[in-house]
Design an enzyme around this catalytic site. Structure first.
Site, PDB file in Angstrom:
ATOM      1  N   CYS A 165       0.820  -1.040   0.152  1.00  0.00           N
ATOM      2  CA  CYS A 165      -0.004  -0.008  -0.022  1.00  0.00           C
ATOM      3  C   CYS A 165       1.135   1.278   0.208  1.00  0.00           C
ATOM      4  O   CYS A 165       2.177   1.163   0.163  1.00  0.00           O
ATOM      5  CB  CYS A 165      -0.890   0.033   1.239  1.00  0.00           C
ATOM      6  SG  CYS A 165      -0.084   0.077   2.929  1.00  0.00           S
ATOM      7  N   HIS A 215       5.492  -6.319   7.678  1.00  0.00           N
ATOM      8  CA  HIS A 215       5.112  -7.591   7.974  1.00  0.00           C
ATOM      9  C   HIS A 215       5.634  -8.640   7.005  1.00  0.00           C
ATOM     10  O   HIS A 215       4.724  -9.367   6.497  1.00  0.00           O
ATOM     11  CB  HIS A 215       3.785  -7.840   8.458  1.00  0.00           C
ATOM     12  CG  HIS A 215       3.502  -7.085   9.768  1.00  0.00           C
ATOM     13  ND1 HIS A 215       2.410  -6.620  10.333  1.00  0.00           N
ATOM     14  CD2 HIS A 215       4.381  -6.790  10.868  1.00  0.00           C
ATOM     15  CE1 HIS A 215       2.347  -5.984  11.549  1.00  0.00           C
ATOM     16  NE2 HIS A 215       3.636  -6.142  11.789  1.00  0.00           N
ATOM     17  N   HIS A 241       3.027   1.758  10.562  1.00  0.00           N
ATOM     18  CA  HIS A 241       2.043   1.708  11.561  1.00  0.00           C
ATOM     19  C   HIS A 241       1.784   2.619  12.739  1.00  0.00           C
ATOM     20  O   HIS A 241       0.629   2.684  13.265  1.00  0.00           O
ATOM     21  CB  HIS A 241       2.512   0.354  12.300  1.00  0.00           C
ATOM     22  CG  HIS A 241       2.770  -0.862  11.418  1.00  0.00           C
ATOM     23  ND1 HIS A 241       3.972  -1.310  10.875  1.00  0.00           N
ATOM     24  CD2 HIS A 241       1.996  -1.925  11.033  1.00  0.00           C
ATOM     25  CE1 HIS A 241       3.822  -2.171  10.116  1.00  0.00           C
ATOM     26  NE2 HIS A 241       2.724  -2.674   9.950  1.00  0.00           N
ATOM     27  N   HIS A 265      -0.738  -5.686  18.123  1.00  0.00           N
ATOM     28  CA  HIS A 265      -0.472  -5.184  16.805  1.00  0.00           C
ATOM     29  C   HIS A 265       0.151  -3.792  16.962  1.00  0.00           C
ATOM     30  O   HIS A 265      -0.147  -3.103  17.766  1.00  0.00           O
ATOM     31  CB  HIS A 265      -1.510  -5.313  15.845  1.00  0.00           C
ATOM     32  CG  HIS A 265      -1.267  -5.032  14.522  1.00  0.00           C
ATOM     33  ND1 HIS A 265      -1.222  -3.617  14.208  1.00  0.00           N
ATOM     34  CD2 HIS A 265      -1.329  -5.821  13.438  1.00  0.00           C
ATOM     35  CE1 HIS A 265      -1.050  -3.660  12.698  1.00  0.00           C
ATOM     36  NE2 HIS A 265      -0.991  -5.079  12.325  1.00  0.00           N
ATOM     37  N   GLU A 324       0.113  -1.203  15.031  1.00  0.00           N
ATOM     38  CA  GLU A 324      -0.865   0.106  14.877  1.00  0.00           C
ATOM     39  C   GLU A 324      -1.484   0.085  15.963  1.00  0.00           C
ATOM     40  O   GLU A 324      -1.919   1.393  16.426  1.00  0.00           O
ATOM     41  CB  GLU A 324      -1.677  -0.217  13.656  1.00  0.00           C
ATOM     42  CG  GLU A 324      -2.654   1.034  13.354  1.00  0.00           C
ATOM     43  CD  GLU A 324      -3.482   0.469  12.339  1.00  0.00           C
ATOM     44  OE1 GLU A 324      -4.831   1.334  12.426  1.00  0.00           O
ATOM     45  OE2 GLU A 324      -3.326  -0.036  11.117  1.00  0.00           O
ATOM     46  N   THR A 342      -6.998   0.362  11.047  1.00  0.00           N
ATOM     47  CA  THR A 342      -7.196   0.262   9.572  1.00  0.00           C
ATOM     48  C   THR A 342      -7.235  -0.807   8.508  1.00  0.00           C
ATOM     49  O   THR A 342      -7.905  -0.788   7.732  1.00  0.00           O
ATOM     50  CB  THR A 342      -6.154   1.384   8.879  1.00  0.00           C
ATOM     51  OG1 THR A 342      -4.927   0.927   9.069  1.00  0.00           O
ATOM     52  CG2 THR A 342      -6.046   2.862   9.854  1.00  0.00           C
ATOM     53  N   SER A 372       1.139 -11.287   9.115  1.00  0.00           N
ATOM     54  CA  SER A 372       0.589 -10.171   8.640  1.00  0.00           C
ATOM     55  C   SER A 372      -1.067 -10.160   8.953  1.00  0.00           C
ATOM     56  O   SER A 372      -1.614 -11.304   8.408  1.00  0.00           O
ATOM     57  CB  SER A 372       0.495  -9.885   7.036  1.00  0.00           C
ATOM     58  OG  SER A 372      -0.358  -8.853   6.714  1.00  0.00           O
ATOM     59  N   SER A 373      -1.725  -9.306   9.713  1.00  0.00           N
ATOM     60  CA  SER A 373      -3.046  -9.562  10.070  1.00  0.00           C
ATOM     61  C   SER A 373      -4.154  -9.307   8.744  1.00  0.00           C
ATOM     62  O   SER A 373      -4.940  -9.771   8.290  1.00  0.00           O
ATOM     63  CB  SER A 373      -3.700  -8.497  11.120  1.00  0.00           C
ATOM     64  OG  SER A 373      -3.262  -7.349  10.882  1.00  0.00           O
TER      65      SER A 373
END
Length: 287
Positions: free
Chosen positions: A12, A40, A74, A128, A130, A166, A225-226
């Site tokens: 992204c 990640h 993040h 996490h 973030e 997000t 990576s979630s």
């Protein structure tokens, strides 16, 4: 054999920006600290490590002074900035603009809730990166909700302001909102804010349509990576013959038996060069 990489897969803009900031700094300095993995994805972290990017923990960060440290996309809680100021650490702040805006909204929401005895609730994965930054905007008093069992931590008699990490799924966030509303009295003061990244939301339909076009889907992503776990499950729904791999070394030749078309895709934390490596390996095996 047809082999295609999904054109919208890959980093992204927030991750792209953070990596570019790191690479630019490393052009002038032989080494740069990064507070946590910049993305990640272990393959990309290893690539940047060879360029001089050293990943450090928060514990080591607290002991540093007179140096430069990159803050990844993040984001970080306020205490990170306080430590940097106290210890003369120059921060290269690559926090994603969307995350920065969310941090500000949560900070303002927390201040409002303090005035009326309300609660800030964040839909996110505990621990996490973030989420740690978002929670920090509330002096770590926010209630973190990852699944329905966490709902017991909310006082439904008090005002609630709900936000989402997000990179959480839109569907999961909508389900959470519904579950909270069902437990609230009719006169409840409850506001849910739309804070899921639109790039994550838009990826869902694109990926779903892409995965239905091929006999085999290879989803390339780091295991921590979630966002990747969410998108992989989406691919699996669209095409049951979807395999999760971290890199080309995990590709199994038997997956390609009697297969005429392969689609390759990844998460917002997956570098394009890694998907291209997988594509090259698929073609090599097929030949």
């Amino acid at each position: 054999m047809i082999v295609e990489i999904e054109q919208h897969s890959g980093f992204c803009f927030g991750v792209v920006s953070a990596i570019q900031r790191a690479e630019k700094e490393l052009e002038n300095d032989k080494a740069l600290y990064c507070l946590g993995d910049i993305v990640h994805n272990s393959a990309e972290v290893e690539r940047l490590a060879k360029c001089g990017l050293h990943v450090i923990s928060h514990e080591k960060f607290a002991k540093l002074s007179n140096c430069k440290v990159l803050i990844r996309a993040h984001g970080e809680p306020p205490e990170t900035y306080a430590i940097a100021e106290k210890q003369n650490i120059t921060l290269i702040d690559a926090t994603c603009p969307i995350v920065l805006k969310l941090q500000q909204r949560i900070r303002e929401g927390y201040q409002d809730m303090q005035k009326i005895g309300g609660q800030v609730v964040i839909f996110g994965k505990p621990g996490h990166a973030e989420v740690a930054g978002l929670e920090g905007q509330t002096k770590h008093n926010a209630i973190i909700i990852d699944n329905d069992s966490d709902l017991e931590n909310i006082d439904f008699s008090k005002p609630i302001r709900l936000y989402s990490q997000t990179t959480k799924s839109k569907e999961g966030y909508e389900k959470l909102q519904k579950n909270i509303q069902e437990k609230l009295p009719k006169s409840a003061d409850f506001i849910a804010f739309d804070t899921v990244c639109k790039q994550v939301v838009n990826r869902a339909k694109e990926l779903y349509d892409f995965c239905k076009k091929y006999q085999l889907i290879l989803f390339v992503c780091g295991k921590n990576s979630s966002n990747g776990q969410y998108l992989f499950n989406l691919c699996k729904q669209a095409n049951p013959n979807t395999q999760f791999i971290s890199d080309a070394s995990e590709l199994k030749p038997e997956w390609l038996e009697s297969i005429d078309s392969v689609g390759i895709c990844g998460a917002t934390s997956t570098p394009m060069w890694l998907m291209e490596q997988v594509s090259e390996n698929v073609i090599a095996i097929a030949q």
